[in-house]
Design a protein around this motif. Sequence first.
Motif, PDB file in Angstrom:
ATOM      1  N   PRO A 228       0.814  -1.232   0.000  1.00 42.92           N
ATOM      2  CA  PRO A 228       0.000   0.000   0.000  1.00 42.92           C
ATOM      3  C   PRO A 228       0.839   1.270   0.000  1.00 42.92           C
ATOM      4  O   PRO A 228       0.462   2.268  -0.619  1.00 42.92           O
ATOM      5  CB  PRO A 228      -0.824  -0.122   1.291  1.00 42.92           C
ATOM      6  CG  PRO A 228      -0.840  -1.587   1.601  1.00 42.92           C
ATOM      7  CD  PRO A 228       0.474  -2.120   1.126  1.00 42.92           C
ATOM      8  N   GLN A 229       1.992   1.243   0.673  1.00 43.34           N
ATOM      9  CA  GLN A 229       2.827   2.438   0.719  1.00 43.34           C
ATOM     10  C   GLN A 229       3.411   2.751  -0.657  1.00 43.34           C
ATOM     11  O   GLN A 229       3.478   3.909  -1.063  1.00 43.34           O
ATOM     12  CB  GLN A 229       3.950   2.250   1.742  1.00 43.34           C
ATOM     13  CG  GLN A 229       4.707   3.522   2.071  1.00 43.34           C
ATOM     14  CD  GLN A 229       5.650   3.346   3.242  1.00 43.34           C
ATOM     15  OE1 GLN A 229       5.750   2.247   3.808  1.00 43.34           O
ATOM     16  NE2 GLN A 229       6.325   4.411   3.641  1.00 43.34           N
TER      17      GLN A 229
ATOM     18  N   SER B  31       2.003   1.849  -3.489  1.00 44.91           N
ATOM     19  CA  SER B  31       0.865   2.285  -4.298  1.00 44.91           C
ATOM     20  C   SER B  31       0.536   3.751  -4.049  1.00 44.91           C
ATOM     21  O   SER B  31       0.183   4.490  -4.979  1.00 44.91           O
ATOM     22  CB  SER B  31      -0.347   1.407  -4.011  1.00 44.91           C
ATOM     23  OG  SER B  31      -0.074   0.043  -4.303  1.00 44.91           O
ATOM     24  N   ASP B  32       0.651   4.183  -2.807  1.00 47.28           N
ATOM     25  CA  ASP B  32       0.389   5.591  -2.498  1.00 47.28           C
ATOM     26  C   ASP B  32       1.414   6.504  -3.177  1.00 47.28           C
ATOM     27  O   ASP B  32       1.052   7.567  -3.703  1.00 47.28           O
ATOM     28  CB  ASP B  32       0.420   5.803  -0.986  1.00 47.28           C
ATOM     29  CG  ASP B  32      -0.736   5.112  -0.276  1.00 47.28           C
ATOM     30  OD1 ASP B  32      -1.729   4.783  -0.958  1.00 47.28           O
ATOM     31  OD2 ASP B  32      -0.630   4.886   0.948  1.00 47.28           O
ATOM     32  N   LEU B  33       2.685   6.102  -3.172  1.00 42.76           N
ATOM     33  CA  LEU B  33       3.707   6.912  -3.836  1.00 42.76           C
ATOM     34  C   LEU B  33       3.489   6.938  -5.344  1.00 42.76           C
ATOM     35  O   LEU B  33       3.676   7.975  -5.992  1.00 42.76           O
ATOM     36  CB  LEU B  33       5.094   6.356  -3.516  1.00 42.76           C
ATOM     37  CG  LEU B  33       5.609   6.586  -2.093  1.00 42.76           C
ATOM     38  CD1 LEU B  33       6.921   5.848  -1.876  1.00 42.76           C
ATOM     39  CD2 LEU B  33       5.786   8.066  -1.820  1.00 42.76           C
TER      40      LEU B  33
ATOM     41  N   GLU C 240       0.643   6.647  -6.938  1.00 40.31           N
ATOM     42  CA  GLU C 240      -0.501   7.525  -7.209  1.00 40.31           C
ATOM     43  C   GLU C 240      -0.132   8.987  -6.997  1.00 40.31           C
ATOM     44  O   GLU C 240      -0.585   9.872  -7.739  1.00 40.31           O
ATOM     45  CB  GLU C 240      -1.664   7.135  -6.303  1.00 40.31           C
ATOM     46  CG  GLU C 240      -2.933   7.944  -6.543  1.00 40.31           C
ATOM     47  CD  GLU C 240      -4.066   7.503  -5.650  1.00 40.31           C
ATOM     48  OE1 GLU C 240      -5.152   8.113  -5.731  1.00 40.31           O
ATOM     49  OE2 GLU C 240      -3.867   6.546  -4.866  1.00 40.31           O
ATOM     50  N   LYS C 241       0.681   9.261  -5.992  1.00 37.77           N
ATOM     51  CA  LYS C 241       1.080  10.635  -5.700  1.00 37.77           C
ATOM     52  C   LYS C 241       1.847  11.255  -6.865  1.00 37.77           C
ATOM     53  O   LYS C 241       1.693  12.454  -7.147  1.00 37.77           O
ATOM     54  CB  LYS C 241       1.943  10.649  -4.437  1.00 37.77           C
ATOM     55  CG  LYS C 241       2.505  12.009  -4.081  1.00 37.77           C
ATOM     56  CD  LYS C 241       3.385  11.930  -2.845  1.00 37.77           C
ATOM     57  CE  LYS C 241       4.001  13.272  -2.526  1.00 37.77           C
ATOM     58  NZ  LYS C 241       4.885  13.185  -1.312  1.00 37.77           N
TER      59      LYS C 241
END
Length: 245
Positions: free
Chosen positions: A185-186, A188-190, A192-193
Amino acid sequence: MTEGWTDSLPTWQSGPHDDRDADRPLSQRPGDGAVGRADLQRDQTVRQWGPVTPSATQIGRAESPDADLSESVRRLHEERHSAMAGHSSRMHRLDKLRISHALCNDLSLTTWQRDRVVGIMSDLDLTAFGSQRAIPKVALVVIRHVVDREREHYLGLHDEEWIGQLPPDRLGDLYDRFRSITDDPQFSDLVEKHGLNVTSLNRLRRTLKEQLADQHLEDAVYGRNPQRDPNLPSLDARRTDETDE
């Protein structure tokens, strides 16, 4: 000579110190601590030359807020001066190292994985990635490639000849055990960011593999030379000798 030298001294050096005003109390009347009119006007006059134009934030100053910089100063900004040659490329390389290292720390990569990512990014030419050549985007693609490749090696999924000899059940079990960093998830967040998705990651990874082969960076590791002479003593052996002493 002595008298003439003494007479030439300032009064605060040659004359006695007058401390009659030392015990004078500070005035606390209204308005005593305010800025004078002349000082306020002088401060406002200086501040009107603040950063109102792009040239105000650069080295040198134009003749007026609407004027442009001189040619000699512009040569320094554009690194056309002989003393500035190569500065842009050096700063670009430092930015690649700094940003890649920060992303690796955010994702809690191992020391070896971090050195692999930074080693690739330090010498990788980003122009081949086109409009997606921003350092954070390419660094995330390199991180995905390095981590997934290491996990594939751990399970043996990189050996196509060995995989071809496995029964379907065994092959399916191996792929079920494989966990890509894209499932984190971490990560994936980067992704998307920075405006990426799984499709763009796959496309950019294919470009990365081509560049690694063309630029001979498959075995690049920061701080390690893959062409090191094998006849030289290893660093581990040298540390062992120092410990024994």
